[in-house]
Each structure stands twice: as C-alpha cells, then as structure tokens.
Enzyme design. Structure first.
Site, PDB file in Angstrom:
ATOM      1  N   ASP A 129     -27.321  12.116 -96.240  1.00 21.43           N
ATOM      2  CA  ASP A 129     -27.790  13.514 -96.578  1.00 21.43           C
ATOM      3  C   ASP A 129     -29.311  12.817 -96.573  1.00 21.43           C
ATOM      4  OD1 ASP A 129     -25.735  14.533 -97.873  1.00 21.43           O
ATOM      5  OD2 ASP A 129     -26.175  14.549-100.022  1.00 21.43           O
ATOM      6  N   ARG A 158     -18.402  23.638-101.049  1.00 19.15           N
ATOM      7  CA  ARG A 158     -17.575  22.456-101.591  1.00 19.15           C
ATOM      8  C   ARG A 158     -17.600  21.969-102.496  1.00 19.15           C
ATOM      9  NH1 ARG A 158     -13.964  20.152 -97.672  1.00 19.15           N
ATOM     10  NH2 ARG A 158     -13.564  18.064 -98.733  1.00 19.15           N
ATOM     11  N   ASP A 163     -21.335  23.078 -96.706  1.00 19.78           N
ATOM     12  CA  ASP A 163     -22.355  23.250 -95.062  1.00 19.78           C
ATOM     13  C   ASP A 163     -21.434  23.171 -94.181  1.00 19.78           C
ATOM     14  OD1 ASP A 163     -24.208  23.876 -97.366  1.00 19.78           O
ATOM     15  OD2 ASP A 163     -24.925  21.527 -97.952  1.00 19.78           O
ATOM     16  N   LYS A 192     -27.663  16.569-108.208  1.00 18.98           N
ATOM     17  CA  LYS A 192     -26.699  17.935-107.715  1.00 18.98           C
ATOM     18  C   LYS A 192     -25.362  16.980-107.502  1.00 18.98           C
ATOM     19  CE  LYS A 192     -25.252  20.764-103.690  1.00 18.98           C
ATOM     20  NZ  LYS A 192     -24.163  19.871-103.065  1.00 18.98           N
ATOM     21  N   ASN A 193     -24.915  16.081-106.835  1.00 18.33           N
ATOM     22  CA  ASN A 193     -23.698  14.950-106.312  1.00 18.33           C
ATOM     23  C   ASN A 193     -23.063  15.398-107.700  1.00 18.33           C
ATOM     24  OD1 ASN A 193     -23.872  16.640-103.614  1.00 18.33           O
ATOM     25  ND2 ASN A 193     -25.305  14.664-103.027  1.00 18.33           N
TER      26      ASN A 193
END
Length: 460
Positions: free
Chosen positions: A348, A136, A160, A66-67
């Site tokens: 995370d 974000r 978030d 995802k990042n």
C-alpha cells in the site's frame, strides 16, 4: 504540540490555535465528510487541484486504520448486543460497511470517530449484493456469518483495481473447518451444520483469508492451528478485539495462530489501532517535499522498514512511543524497494515509494510481489514527467530534478494519494481525478494537507 500529537491529542497541524479552533475545524471537516458521502452515493465526480512547489511542515495525527476498522465492524456480527469501536477513521468505507451490516439486520450508529454496532439475536446470512460489490473489505462478513448462522451468502466483492484477489484461500480455510463452499450466481456460499477446529496452512499469508478463518474458528468446536498466518498489526488488532469478546486466541502477530473455540462471544468496546499506511503516506510526503512533519497516533514499529528506507534516502527520522518525525533537508537519494507481507515493505506504500524515487538522485528499482496491477500508477507518473520503465513486476526509475503538472487519474486509494504527493513536487497545477478512491482511505486528506502548508482544493 509534538507531545500532543504523539501522545493523544488530535491535531491537523501546527496552525491550530487552541481547543476551540480545533473543534471548529473538526466540525467543518465532518460536515464536508458527510457531504462527500452524499456526493459519492449520488455519483457526482470531484477532483483535487494541487499546487506544486510547497514544503510540508507541521504535525498531524492519524486516526484508526482503514484496514482494521472494517474487519472489526464485521466481527461485531459474532455477538448479540452493542459493540463500540473508538478511534474510527472518518472515511467513506465506514458508512459503506454500515450499509452491509444494516442489510444483515444490525443497527449501526456513527458519531464522529465512534461507531456502535447493535447486533440482534438473529442476523441474516445473506449480504446484499449492491452493498458488498462496492468495496473489497465487505468479504470480511463471510467468516462471522458462517460461524454465527451456519450459512453465509456473500456477493463477490468489488474494490480497487490493483489485481486479482481470489477467495480460494478463504474457501479452503472454511472447508477445513467443516463448511461446504462454492460460487453461485456471483456469490460465495458457505454452509456448515457445525464448524470443527482443524490444522490449516495458508499457501500465502493472506490478510483476508486469515481474518475470515479467525472469525469462523473462534466459534468452532475444538482447537484450530493456523500456519503461515498474516502478521499485520491489523490482524493483531482483530485478535485483541476478539479476545476481549471472550475468544481464546494465542500467537497473534506470529506466523502460527492457535484458536480454541468457545460457545459464545459477548459484545465489547475497542479502540482501533492507528493507520500505519496513512502514517507512512505522511512520512513519504515529508521526504518528497523536503519538509519536516511529525506524525502521531501510530507505533513506529509498525512502519519499521518504511522508515528505515527513508533514512537510507537521506531523511532524518526520529521516533517516539506513539509517533515519529521525518525531516528531509536536501534531494532524496535513490533506494530500492520490494513489497512483501508484513513485516516487509507494504504494498500500500508502493506508490509513495515510486513518487519518492521519481525525484531522487540516482536510479531505483521497485519490485511488486503482492498485487500484479499496482503498476498502473506508473502510467500516471509518466504523464507527470517521471522517467520510469516497467518490466514485469519491476519498475526502474531514473530520478529527475522535478515533475511537470498535468491531469492524472487515480485507479485506487493509494495510487490517488501518491498522485497528490507527486503533484506537490510538480511545477504548476496538477489536477487529480477520481478522488472518491482517496476518500475511501484518507480522512480529511485535503484539510490535513493544507494545515501542513500545501495548497490543495477540492472542486466539482
């Protein structure tokens, strides 16, 4: 099966029975994924009902990070033509980024784990407020738009609730490249007639600032030297893709990155790096449930410290070229943690570390050095019966024999996943609310958990 999971074939768990069964399961999961996108967009709330007392066992393969994928999608703005991304995770943030790019004039096709971005010769410099405010990572379009259009107007992003994440370093980096920036009407504005290479030092190795400086500097005139750059595998993945587009970047993965600007980039095809945070979640899930889980699709070196901490807690950890196996036979032992930028322990994974420490034998101290609001998760763990005390950016956990089930609420992606793991080791039935957060970062989470032996149900 272990070789399949660690070397390339996708798998939800050892309960899979042949290719046709896998495809049927995959297709059902994708239908549910599309339904979740619709449900999220219309605002319908869902929750997970988690039955405690299950031991996870089997194998799972992680998708792309995802990042990384969202930043790669933004980087496609730098080149006219069609850029193809493979191994993309089927998470809610991908269609959200598609909405951002479509608002800029791109056409984006999503087919399973393949995303194709068709970037026109001329793109808009203004990112739509309604699309950007939802997450974000949308701020990743700031650098590409400034470089490609000479102007970027990007609404201040949402995301978030894990603490303040200002854009100061993003703006400062672009200004050193020759842009003028300011905040106006809830948007960050950057303008530059021509970007010029510069020496830039970051006060903190910010991942987002590193990404925006990289994607602006690749089209700047001359050489840019970025010091104290973020070193995360996702940064390396972005640099690899940019180099395949014709950029000239050296030093990715180190604290000093050198970028020699080029006049033009071309589209490319790229495979997204495996998601180390999802992989780490499965690793801690195995340890918390005293299970035995093999995880594929990830280079273990990207989780070196996280896996080392599990060994210290008493787990048996076996690594492969593209995967690892975690087995925990007894109660975990207490271990201390402190979150730091890569190669330190990932912030995370902090909720997962808290979950493990909550049921470990002994007392653990966990220190959060990255995001000041991450300990909101502890309030929910207290509801589950954890014995925890927060003192500033430290939390002390005195391990208990078991947790007790109740209703809990997720405040962000990782907190949500951590609460599901805690529910797996609680007595009775735990209900996790606000699970749209989890869907933003974990593809087919319920399906994969159940394939490993859990009993988790998604309900409205």
């Amino acid at each position: 099966m272990l070789e399949d999971v660690c070397k390339g074939s996708p798998s939800y768990g050892e309960s899979s029975c042949g290719e046709s069964a896998y495809r049927r399961g995959r297709d059902r999961a994708r239908r549910r994924y599309r339904r979740r996108i619709f449900i999220t967009l219309v605002g319908v709330k869902e929750r997970f009902v988690v039955q405690g007392g299950t031991r996870l066992q089997g194998s799972v393969r992680v998708a792309g990070a995802k990042n990384s994928v969202l930043k790669l999608m933004a980087a496609a703005l730098l080149a006219e033509g069609t850029t193809t991304l493979n191994n993309c995770p089927e998470i809610l943030d991908v269609p959200l980024m598609r909405k951002v790019l479509e608002g800029l004039g791109c056409e984006v096709d999503i087919e399973g784990t393949v995303v194709r971005i068709h970037t026109p010769a001329s793109v808009s410099s203004r990112a739509d407020f309604d699309a950007v405010r939802q997450f974000r990572a949308s701020v990743a379009v700031l650098g590409p738009l400034t470089a490609r259009c000479g102007e970027a107007v990007v609404a201040l992003p949402g995301g978030d609730a894990i603490g303040s994440r200002p854009l100061d370093m993003h703006q400062s980096g672009l200004e050193k490249l020759g842009a003028r920036t300011h905040i106006e009407h809830g948007a960050v504005v950057a303008r530059a007639e021509r970007l010029t290479g510069a020496k830039i030092g970051l006060d903190f190795p910010s991942v987002g600032a590193t990404e925006n400086i990289l994607t602006a500097a690749v089209l700047a005139e001359g050489r840019t030297v970025l010091e104290n750059a973020a070193r995360e595998p996702e940064i390396v993945d972005l640099c690899d893709m940019l180099n395949s587009m014709g950029a000239q970047i050296q030093g990715a993965g180190t604290s000093t990155v050198t970028i020699d600007g080029v006049d033009k980039l071309h589209p490319t095809e790229h495979t997204v790096v495996g998601d180390r945070i999802v992989a780490g979640t499965w690793a801690y899930a195995a340890a918390m449930t005293r299970g035995d889980v093999t995880v594929g699709g990830i280079a273990p070196r990207h989780l070196h410290l996280a896996l080392a901490k599990l060994k210290n807690a008493g787990a048996n950890v076996e690594t492969f070229e593209q995967g690892f196996r975690v087995r925990m036979d007894g109660r975990p032992q207490a271990v201390d943690y402190q979150t730091l930028p890569f190669p330190g322990f990932p912030t995370d994974l902090q909720p997962m570390a808290i979950g493990l420490a909550a049921i470990a034998e002994g007392t653990s101290v966990i220190t959060e050095n990255v995001f000041e609001s991450r300990f909101r998760f502890v309030d929910e763990m207290l509801r589950l019966g954890a014995d925890a005390t927060v003192d500033g950016h430290h939390v002390m956990l005195r391990g208990v024999d078991h947790l007790s089930s109740t209703d809990v609420w997720s405040s962000d992606i990782r907190a949500g996943a951590g609460l599901v793991l805690a529910g797996l080791v609680a007595d009775g039935e735990t209900v996790v609310h606000d699970v749209e957060h989890i869907d933003r970062g974990y593809p087919h989470f319920v399906e994969q958990l159940n394939a490993l032996g859990a009993h988790v149900e998604r309900v409205r």
